[in-house]
Design a protein around this motif. Structure first.
Motif, PDB file in Angstrom:
ATOM      1  N   ASP A  49       1.136  -1.140   0.101  1.00  0.00           N
ATOM      2  CA  ASP A  49      -0.591  -0.047   0.332  1.00  0.00           C
ATOM      3  C   ASP A  49       0.805   1.091   0.047  1.00  0.00           C
ATOM      4  N   THR A  88      -7.461   3.465  -0.741  1.00  0.00           N
ATOM      5  CA  THR A  88      -7.308   2.280  -0.937  1.00  0.00           C
ATOM      6  C   THR A  88      -8.761   1.127  -1.386  1.00  0.00           C
ATOM      7  N   ASP A 140       2.380   2.508   3.692  1.00  0.00           N
ATOM      8  CA  ASP A 140       1.103   3.978   3.636  1.00  0.00           C
ATOM      9  C   ASP A 140       1.105   4.660   5.082  1.00  0.00           C
ATOM     10  N   ASP A 149      -1.291   0.574  -4.437  1.00  0.00           N
ATOM     11  CA  ASP A 149      -2.285   1.222  -5.145  1.00  0.00           C
ATOM     12  C   ASP A 149      -2.684   2.559  -5.321  1.00  0.00           C
ATOM     13  N   HIS A 150      -1.219   3.216  -5.124  1.00  0.00           N
ATOM     14  CA  HIS A 150      -2.120   4.975  -5.163  1.00  0.00           C
ATOM     15  C   HIS A 150      -0.311   5.265  -4.425  1.00  0.00           C
ATOM     16  N   HIS A 191      -3.733  10.551   0.733  1.00  0.00           N
ATOM     17  CA  HIS A 191      -4.529  10.142  -0.996  1.00  0.00           C
ATOM     18  C   HIS A 191      -6.240  10.634  -0.952  1.00  0.00           C
TER      19      HIS A 191
HETATM   20 ZN   LIG Z   1      -3.730   1.913  -0.334  1.00  0.00          ZN
END
Ligand SMILES: [Zn+2]
Length: 432
Positions: free
Chosen positions: A11, A48, A195, A242-243, A373
């Motif tokens: 993540d 997420t 994350d 994911d980001h 995010h």
């Molecule tokens: Zn995430």
């Protein structure tokens, strides 16, 4: 021999992190054996559950129906933990349909998924007293998996259930043990230590670097397990994310703005007594819903308020999109009428309606962290993907693709069908 596939989504891991990992011995070897997609454009909002639903289906959020972590609605505390929230076919469904065995450790939105043979979905105890085993059983973890995988690893998170790196130690140990015990054909895994530290301390710092060091050892643990079972040479491994995240300097309460404009009415104690519009925080963006779809006056008033707010730059969002505009721009649709996008350094609180508009950071809440995010996918550091294994070309680098291309490429390799996918095949990384 049937090929195996492991997808590990770290993540919020970004390209800069991969460059650090690539200085380490195992990763120096891995990059020679695989293809590196330096950056991936994720979906909008870059949050997420939304990202992982798209990464497991190849479909945009308008189709998956997962547009936030939380379930839609005013002050909904529950997250979209269960598979039923994804409206389209997943890679897991496709694998199962083709006779592959399937396993999951903490990939989001996969609770109660009947197509997962060994499932430890992302979920947690709902009260301080609830044992994790009880919670996981409710979300679909079988007695067998509880006994053979969860219980032997519970000591990693004793007293630290949602804290990093403890929960990631637990997740990766469970993944390792599933490989050793069950040798699943498809395994998806989702650790989130990188994350977590970004939310707490910001995007780049020594705490995040420490999580990258842990990540290195966790990946090594998985690869060692694959070598031990003799499956390494026959397994495609995807290390993805994911980001990214962006550094946040101020935290605004969108519902305070709506309340001040009279769209949310409160009593003297601040309790909501009537509302015509409300905002759901997506951390670095916001989704605003008009309560009664026939209330044209509330729609117009809200739109004017948001447009003036974006122009003034006083409230932390730099743009407002109508539902139609954001569908056209990013393939996002859902239970909202407007989306507001961060100015690049502001994030948004959940459901507070009492002034002040701007509040202090609260690193315990991912929406109010020093990093977060949920922003437009091209902003900030970008997620990255390394693909290693017999089906991937060795030593190939691709500058950029869409994150929904990853599952579509995997489906092509394995001969699985994802009829709802929007992504395309990344042809240049596939072995002939
Ligand atoms: Zn995430």
């Amino acid at each position: 021999m049937k090929r195996k596939l492991i997808i590990i989504s770290n993540d919020a891991m970004v390209r800069e992190d991969m460059e650090y990992l690539l200085t380490k011995p195992l990763f120096k070897q891995l990059i020679k054996e695989g293809s590196w997609i330096k950056t991936m454009k994720t979906v909008y909002p870059s949050i997420t559950y939304c990202c992982h639903a798209s990464m497991i289906t190849g479909a945009n959020p308008a189709k998956t129906g997962v547009t936030n972590n939380n379930i839609d609605g005013w002050r909904q505390a529950d997250w979209m933990w269960e598979r039923k929230y994804i409206k389209v076919k997943t890679l897991i469904d496709a694998a199962k349909e083709n006779g592959y065995t399937t396993a999951n450790v903490f990939w989001p939105v996969l609770g109660q998924d009947e197509n997962i043979d060994y499932n430890i979905p992302e979920y947690w105890s709902q009260t301080p007293d609830e044992p994790l085993t009880v919670a996981l059983k409710r979300m679909g973890t079988s007695d067998k998996v509880i006994k053979e995988i969860v219980e032997p690893n519970l000591y990693y998170i004793d007293g630290h259930q949602r804290q990093h790196p403890y929960c990631d130690e637990f997740i990766m140990a469970c993944a390792r043990d599933m490989i050793l015990k069950y040798r699943p054909d498809l395994l998806v895994v989702h650790p989130a230590g990188i994350d977590g530290k970004r939310h707490e301390y910001g995007v780049f710092n020594e705490y995040v670097t420490e999580q990258l060091d842990y990540t290195y050892y966790w990946i090594e643990k998985i690869i060692r397990a694959l070598k031990e079972t003799g499956d390494y040479e026959n397994t495609d491994i995807v290390l993805t994310s994911d980001h990214g995240q962006i550094d946040i300097k101020r935290w605004g309460c969108l519902n305070v703005l709506l309340a001040q404009a009279g769209l949310i009415e409160t009593d003297e104690q601040g309790n909501v007594i009537k509302m015509r519009a409300y905002a759901n925080s997506i951390a670095a963006s916001g989704q605003i819903k008009i309560v009664d779809e026939n209330d044209k006056e509330a729609y117009d008033l809200t739109y004017k308020l948001l447009k003036e707010g974006a122009e003034s730059k006083l409230y932390g969002f730099e743009s407002v999109f109508t539902k139609e505009e954001i569908y056209e721009k990013e393939g996002l649709s859902g239970n909202f009428d407007f989306v507001v996008e961060t100015d690049g350094f502001s994030a948004f609180d959940g459901w507070s309606v009492k002034p002040p508009y701007f509040i202090n950071a609260n690193p315990a809440d991912y929406r109010l962290g020093n990093g977060t995010h949920g922003h437009l996918p091209d902003k900030g550091p970008q997620p990255t993907t390394l693909m290693i294994g017999p089906d991937f070309k060795k030593g190939v680098t691709v500058e950029r693709c869409d994150s929904i291309d990853m599952p579509v490429t995997l489906a092509k390799i394995f001969g699985w069908s994802l009829p709802d996918a929007d992504g395309k095949v990344i042809e240049e990384i596939i072995n002939d």
